[in-house]
Design an enzyme around this catalytic site. Structure first.
Site, PDB file in Angstrom:
ATOM      1  N   ASN A 141      -6.514  13.714  -9.700  1.00 49.03           N
ATOM      2  CA  ASN A 141      -7.240  14.207 -10.879  1.00 49.03           C
ATOM      3  C   ASN A 141      -7.073  15.723 -10.926  1.00 49.03           C
ATOM      4  O   ASN A 141      -6.534  16.322  -9.988  1.00 49.03           O
ATOM      5  CB  ASN A 141      -8.713  13.782 -10.849  1.00 49.03           C
ATOM      6  CG  ASN A 141      -9.442  14.326  -9.643  1.00 49.03           C
ATOM      7  OD1 ASN A 141      -9.471  15.538  -9.426  1.00 49.03           O
ATOM      8  ND2 ASN A 141      -9.997  13.439  -8.833  1.00 49.03           N
ATOM      9  N   GLY A 165      -9.358   5.226  -5.440  1.00 50.27           N
ATOM     10  CA  GLY A 165      -8.047   4.608  -5.673  1.00 50.27           C
ATOM     11  C   GLY A 165      -6.962   5.125  -4.739  1.00 50.27           C
ATOM     12  O   GLY A 165      -7.185   5.320  -3.542  1.00 50.27           O
ATOM     13  N   ASP A 216      -5.636   8.027  -4.629  1.00 54.36           N
ATOM     14  CA  ASP A 216      -5.990   9.375  -4.158  1.00 54.36           C
ATOM     15  C   ASP A 216      -6.831   9.288  -2.878  1.00 54.36           C
ATOM     16  O   ASP A 216      -6.535   9.965  -1.875  1.00 54.36           O
ATOM     17  CB  ASP A 216      -6.780  10.055  -5.287  1.00 54.36           C
ATOM     18  CG  ASP A 216      -6.829  11.560  -5.184  1.00 54.36           C
ATOM     19  OD1 ASP A 216      -6.171  12.110  -4.289  1.00 54.36           O
ATOM     20  OD2 ASP A 216      -7.536  12.181  -6.005  1.00 54.36           O
ATOM     21  N   ASP A 231       0.866  -1.176   0.000  1.00 52.88           N
ATOM     22  CA  ASP A 231       0.000   0.000   0.000  1.00 52.88           C
ATOM     23  C   ASP A 231       0.905   1.228   0.000  1.00 52.88           C
ATOM     24  O   ASP A 231       1.778   1.355   0.868  1.00 52.88           O
ATOM     25  CB  ASP A 231      -0.855  -0.054   1.280  1.00 52.88           C
ATOM     26  CG  ASP A 231      -1.786   1.127   1.402  1.00 52.88           C
ATOM     27  OD1 ASP A 231      -1.665   2.102   0.627  1.00 52.88           O
ATOM     28  OD2 ASP A 231      -2.644   1.077   2.301  1.00 52.88           O
ATOM     29  N   ILE A 232       0.690   2.094  -0.947  1.00 57.53           N
ATOM     30  CA  ILE A 232       1.580   3.261  -1.066  1.00 57.53           C
ATOM     31  C   ILE A 232       1.544   4.137   0.191  1.00 57.53           C
ATOM     32  O   ILE A 232       2.540   4.762   0.540  1.00 57.53           O
ATOM     33  CB  ILE A 232       1.268   4.082  -2.347  1.00 57.53           C
ATOM     34  CG1 ILE A 232       2.391   5.063  -2.632  1.00 57.53           C
ATOM     35  CG2 ILE A 232      -0.063   4.817  -2.253  1.00 57.53           C
ATOM     36  CD1 ILE A 232       2.825   5.095  -4.034  1.00 57.53           C
ATOM     37  N   GLY A 281      -5.414   2.520 -13.017  1.00 59.40           N
ATOM     38  CA  GLY A 281      -6.576   2.032 -12.265  1.00 59.40           C
ATOM     39  C   GLY A 281      -7.851   2.601 -12.851  1.00 59.40           C
ATOM     40  O   GLY A 281      -8.266   2.228 -13.958  1.00 59.40           O
ATOM     41  N   SER A 330      -2.373   6.267 -13.676  1.00 61.94           N
ATOM     42  CA  SER A 330      -3.386   6.058 -14.742  1.00 61.94           C
ATOM     43  C   SER A 330      -3.800   4.603 -14.954  1.00 61.94           C
ATOM     44  O   SER A 330      -4.649   4.336 -15.806  1.00 61.94           O
ATOM     45  CB  SER A 330      -2.935   6.641 -16.094  1.00 61.94           C
ATOM     46  OG  SER A 330      -2.844   8.038 -16.023  1.00 61.94           O
TER      47      SER A 330
END
Ligand code: AR6
Length: 168
Positions: free
Chosen positions: A24, A32, A34, A10-11, A120, A118
């Site tokens: 975005n 996602g 974000d 997990d980032i 996901g 991009s």
């Protein structure tokens, strides 16, 4: 020298100076990566996004905020191209990666973790997204010493690993 590697995870939990957000153009959060980053960082992240990006951020550009409750000190945000909406020009995706590294250099970041921008919600075909990520991150000059590509999926991670060995 820059070392580029890949990991599954997990980032939001990465112990690095900066993590990259696949954002975005509105820069007000989303799903996602974000959504996960905003949840983990806490509400101050949205406040700083509103203050620093009153008009959002263009596709392919990058900008930074603090990481607040994240282990990472900074979040570097980039809206990647929305493939599903017809933004299929690979140069836009490359510029997201390049501009994130440029911001990392401005901040003096030594280690950074990237998701597959991009790949996901925005629907960029996964294997192609991996190739663009690895090629661009390998070919962009930077002062960052450690670049980590973080994926949720072990299969995708092995594709990243395979491509990385070509640059080793
Ligand atoms: N850690 C690591 N990788 C993740 C995580 C995580 N926590 N969550 C998802 N991924 P996406 P995009 C992977 O959709 O395609 C948002 O609503 C995921 O499997 O996060 O650039 C934004 O607000 C995929 O491989 O980003 C935008 O509106 C990759 O990260 C839009 O989605 C990117 O998936 C951006 O879409």
């Amino acid at each position: 020298m820059t070392v580029l590697n890949a990991t599954v995870g997990d980032i939001t939990t990465q112990n690095v100076d900066a993590i990259v957000n696949a954002a975005n153009t509105r820069m007000r959060g989303g799903g996602g990566v974000d959504g996960a980053i905003h949840r983990a960082a806490g509400p101050s992240l949205l406040e700083e996004c509103i203050a620093r990006f009153p008009n959002g951020l263009e596709t392919g550009k990058a900008g930074w905020t603090h990481g607040f409750n994240l282990p990472a000190r900074f979040v570097i945000h980039t809206p990647g191209p929305n493939y599903r909406a017809g933004q299929t020009d690979q140069r836009l995706l490359e510029s997201s990666y390049r501009n994130c590294l440029a911001v990392a250099d401005e901040l003096g970041v030594d280690s950074i973790a990237f998701p597959l921008i991009s790949a996901g919600v925005y629907g960029w075909p996964k294997e192609d997204a991996v190739k663009i990520a690895v090629d661009t991150l390998s070919n962009t000059p930077t002062q960052v010493s450690q670049i980590r590509i973080v994926t949720l999926d072990a299969h995708i991670q092995s594709t990243v690993q395979e491509l990385l060995t070509r640059y080793a």
